[in-house]
Design an enzyme around this catalytic site. Structure first.
Site, PDB file in Angstrom:
ATOM      1  N   SER A  29       0.815  -1.219   0.000  1.00 41.34           N
ATOM      2  CA  SER A  29       0.000   0.000   0.000  1.00 41.34           C
ATOM      3  C   SER A  29       0.846   1.265   0.000  1.00 41.34           C
ATOM      4  O   SER A  29       1.696   1.443   0.872  1.00 41.34           O
ATOM      5  CB  SER A  29      -0.880   0.057   1.258  1.00 41.34           C
ATOM      6  OG  SER A  29      -1.783  -0.989   1.271  1.00 41.34           O
ATOM      7  N   HIS A  60      -3.255   0.730  -4.941  1.00 37.82           N
ATOM      8  CA  HIS A  60      -2.674  -0.395  -5.675  1.00 37.82           C
ATOM      9  C   HIS A  60      -2.974  -0.201  -7.171  1.00 37.82           C
ATOM     10  O   HIS A  60      -4.118   0.021  -7.545  1.00 37.82           O
ATOM     11  CB  HIS A  60      -3.273  -1.723  -5.202  1.00 37.82           C
ATOM     12  CG  HIS A  60      -2.838  -2.113  -3.828  1.00 37.82           C
ATOM     13  ND1 HIS A  60      -1.774  -2.943  -3.597  1.00 37.82           N
ATOM     14  CD2 HIS A  60      -3.319  -1.763  -2.615  1.00 37.82           C
ATOM     15  CE1 HIS A  60      -1.623  -3.093  -2.286  1.00 37.82           C
ATOM     16  NE2 HIS A  60      -2.545  -2.384  -1.673  1.00 37.82           N
ATOM     17  N   HIS A  82      -5.175  -9.352  -1.407  1.00 40.53           N
ATOM     18  CA  HIS A  82      -5.334  -9.595   0.029  1.00 40.53           C
ATOM     19  C   HIS A  82      -6.471 -10.569   0.262  1.00 40.53           C
ATOM     20  O   HIS A  82      -7.456 -10.566  -0.469  1.00 40.53           O
ATOM     21  CB  HIS A  82      -5.646  -8.278   0.750  1.00 40.53           C
ATOM     22  CG  HIS A  82      -4.632  -7.210   0.525  1.00 40.53           C
ATOM     23  ND1 HIS A  82      -4.671  -6.388  -0.571  1.00 40.53           N
ATOM     24  CD2 HIS A  82      -3.538  -6.850   1.237  1.00 40.53           C
ATOM     25  CE1 HIS A  82      -3.643  -5.551  -0.512  1.00 40.53           C
ATOM     26  NE2 HIS A  82      -2.939  -5.810   0.566  1.00 40.53           N
ATOM     27  N   TYR A  84      -8.605 -10.313   2.567  1.00 41.03           N
ATOM     28  CA  TYR A  84      -9.837  -9.593   2.940  1.00 41.03           C
ATOM     29  C   TYR A  84     -10.645  -9.122   1.738  1.00 41.03           C
ATOM     30  O   TYR A  84     -11.787  -8.716   1.869  1.00 41.03           O
ATOM     31  CB  TYR A  84      -9.524  -8.410   3.878  1.00 41.03           C
ATOM     32  CG  TYR A  84      -8.637  -7.332   3.301  1.00 41.03           C
ATOM     33  CD1 TYR A  84      -9.087  -6.452   2.316  1.00 41.03           C
ATOM     34  CD2 TYR A  84      -7.325  -7.185   3.746  1.00 41.03           C
ATOM     35  CE1 TYR A  84      -8.277  -5.468   1.796  1.00 41.03           C
ATOM     36  CE2 TYR A  84      -6.504  -6.202   3.236  1.00 41.03           C
ATOM     37  CZ  TYR A  84      -6.982  -5.351   2.257  1.00 41.03           C
ATOM     38  OH  TYR A  84      -6.169  -4.388   1.733  1.00 41.03           O
ATOM     39  N   GLU A  85     -10.033  -9.160   0.554  1.00 46.79           N
ATOM     40  CA  GLU A  85     -10.786  -8.767  -0.639  1.00 46.79           C
ATOM     41  C   GLU A  85     -11.746  -9.875  -1.078  1.00 46.79           C
ATOM     42  O   GLU A  85     -12.547  -9.669  -1.986  1.00 46.79           O
ATOM     43  CB  GLU A  85      -9.824  -8.457  -1.789  1.00 46.79           C
ATOM     44  CG  GLU A  85      -9.020  -7.197  -1.573  1.00 46.79           C
ATOM     45  CD  GLU A  85      -7.901  -7.072  -2.589  1.00 46.79           C
ATOM     46  OE1 GLU A  85      -8.152  -6.543  -3.678  1.00 46.79           O
ATOM     47  OE2 GLU A  85      -6.776  -7.541  -2.306  1.00 46.79           O
ATOM     48  N   ALA A 112       2.775  -2.230   4.285  1.00 46.79           N
ATOM     49  CA  ALA A 112       2.505  -1.243   5.327  1.00 46.79           C
ATOM     50  C   ALA A 112       1.972  -2.017   6.518  1.00 46.79           C
ATOM     51  O   ALA A 112       1.196  -2.964   6.349  1.00 46.79           O
ATOM     52  CB  ALA A 112       1.457  -0.257   4.827  1.00 46.79           C
ATOM     53  N   MET A 210      -1.732  -7.178   7.055  1.00 47.59           N
ATOM     54  CA  MET A 210      -2.735  -8.033   6.415  1.00 47.59           C
ATOM     55  C   MET A 210      -2.224  -8.668   5.124  1.00 47.59           C
ATOM     56  O   MET A 210      -3.021  -9.018   4.253  1.00 47.59           O
ATOM     57  CB  MET A 210      -3.985  -7.202   6.111  1.00 47.59           C
ATOM     58  CG  MET A 210      -4.559  -6.466   7.308  1.00 47.59           C
ATOM     59  SD  MET A 210      -5.917  -5.401   6.846  1.00 47.59           S
ATOM     60  CE  MET A 210      -6.132  -4.425   8.359  1.00 47.59           C
ATOM     61  N   SER A 211      -0.915  -8.800   4.977  1.00 45.87           N
ATOM     62  CA  SER A 211      -0.401  -9.308   3.693  1.00 45.87           C
ATOM     63  C   SER A 211       0.897 -10.082   3.910  1.00 45.87           C
ATOM     64  O   SER A 211       1.179 -10.544   5.010  1.00 45.87           O
ATOM     65  CB  SER A 211      -0.138  -8.118   2.751  1.00 45.87           C
ATOM     66  OG  SER A 211       0.915  -7.320   3.270  1.00 45.87           O
ATOM     67  N   ASN A 234       1.704   3.155  11.357  1.00 41.43           N
ATOM     68  CA  ASN A 234       0.944   3.600  12.541  1.00 41.43           C
ATOM     69  C   ASN A 234       1.305   2.711  13.719  1.00 41.43           C
ATOM     70  O   ASN A 234       1.805   1.612  13.529  1.00 41.43           O
ATOM     71  CB  ASN A 234      -0.570   3.491  12.264  1.00 41.43           C
ATOM     72  CG  ASN A 234      -0.977   2.079  11.844  1.00 41.43           C
ATOM     73  OD1 ASN A 234      -0.802   1.692  10.675  1.00 41.43           O
ATOM     74  ND2 ASN A 234      -1.474   1.309  12.774  1.00 41.43           N
ATOM     75  N   HIS A 246      -7.363   4.015   6.628  1.00 38.79           N
ATOM     76  CA  HIS A 246      -6.505   3.638   5.505  1.00 38.79           C
ATOM     77  C   HIS A 246      -5.764   4.871   4.965  1.00 38.79           C
ATOM     78  O   HIS A 246      -4.640   4.769   4.475  1.00 38.79           O
ATOM     79  CB  HIS A 246      -7.340   2.966   4.407  1.00 38.79           C
ATOM     80  CG  HIS A 246      -6.513   2.341   3.324  1.00 38.79           C
ATOM     81  ND1 HIS A 246      -5.521   1.408   3.577  1.00 38.79           N
ATOM     82  CD2 HIS A 246      -6.507   2.511   1.974  1.00 38.79           C
ATOM     83  CE1 HIS A 246      -4.949   1.049   2.435  1.00 38.79           C
ATOM     84  NE2 HIS A 246      -5.528   1.700   1.458  1.00 38.79           N
TER      85      HIS A 246
END
Ligand code: HPA
Length: 273
Positions: A29, A60, A82, A84-85, A112, A210-211, A234, A246
């Site tokens: 990201s 992306h 990802h 989550y997609e 990230a 998440m990746s 963060n 995001h």
């Protein structure tokens, strides 16, 4: 069948560009700008490559770019997939199989992520030393094709010690400071709860995201070496003063991208040395 699909995707890419880069990059990201600076670049939208998934996450770009980075041939995935997609684990990692097929031996993955380690700060860059995957998911679940890799791949060096050393040397050469730490995988798309972050902290994670883990597993399975560099965007939930968004992730990733790009350029050259 997976094997035939991979061949077809790789054959298609070869009709567009016959180079066989040994180094591949998967950009996370807000970190895609690295692909913009390649020389002699050929960009192939994922949507044109047979069997490739495509993503819709802001930040992306969704294309494969083959070109030269300071003289070294690379294949860059500008945009990644990802869990989550809604893609299955097997879909997320499909491009890694194809990168291997077109010649990639060393894979550099950026992402990230949120800091679990309280000593870390947004904007820090972290060499990933290892991962924790408690999702109960693995992209290699299913029938194994021995032509691709072993049924029970070893993960004792999920992130290559050799590439880590090379990245450290590159950072020192550039005068860049960096962290080293363990990456904990969460499925997303919601950010973690404070209790989840405390749990991961006790388990030894320094950062969460998440990746990266699915691709790292498959790259190892295929016999590739992996270098993971995370951008801390963060502090994770419970350590952060503000709520997450995001936009915050993209903003910090963009701010760090200049240093990350410099670092990766030097590391790419060192990778093949
Ligand atoms: N958690 C999970 N994924 C992330 C975070 C986070 O805090 N920041 C960027 N990606």
């Amino acid at each position: 069948m997976l094997f035939d699909d991979i061949m077809e995707s790789a054959d298609f890419i070869r009709t567009r560009d016959t180079r066989r880069p040994k180094v591949g990059l998967i950009l996370g990201s807000g970190l895609g700008s690295l692909a913009e600076s390649l020389e002699d670049a050929a960009a192939i939208p994922y949507s044109e490559i047979p069997h490739f998934p495509s993503s819709n996450v802001p930040g992306h770009e969704d294309r494969l770019v083959i070109g030269k980075m300071d003289g070294t041939e690379v294949a860059v995935m500008q945009g990644r997939f990802h869990y989550y997609e809604g893609h299955g684990m097997q879909r997320i990692v499909y491009p890694v199989y194809v990168l291997r097929k077109i010649g990639v031996e060393k894979l550099i993955i950026t992402n990230a992520c949120g800091a679990v380690n309280p000593a870390f700060r947004p904007g820090d860059l972290m060499i990933i030393s290892d991962y924790i995957n408690l999702l109960g998911l693995n992209p290699l679940i299913g029938e194994n094709d021995e032509r691709l890799g072993p049924r029970f791949p070893d993960m004792s060096e999920a992130f290559s010690n050799d590439l880590r050393k090379k990245a450290e040397l590159s950072a020192w050469r550039l005068g860049l400071s960096f962290r080293t730490g363990v990456y904990g995988l969460f499925n997303g798309p919601c950010f973690e709860t404070a209790a989840e972050i405390r749990a991961y902290s006790m388990l030894g994670a320094d950062a969460v995201g998440m990746s990266t883990v699915p691709e790292t597993i498959v790259a190892n399975y295929l016999g590739m070496q992996v270098l993971g560099i995370a951008c801390i965007t963060n502090m994770a939930t419970g350590l952060a003063k503000e709520k997450h968004s995001h936009e915050e992730v993209l903003r910090t990733a963009n701010e760090s991208s200049e240093n990350l790009c410099r670092w990766i350029k030097v590391s790419v050259m060192k990778c093949l040395a």
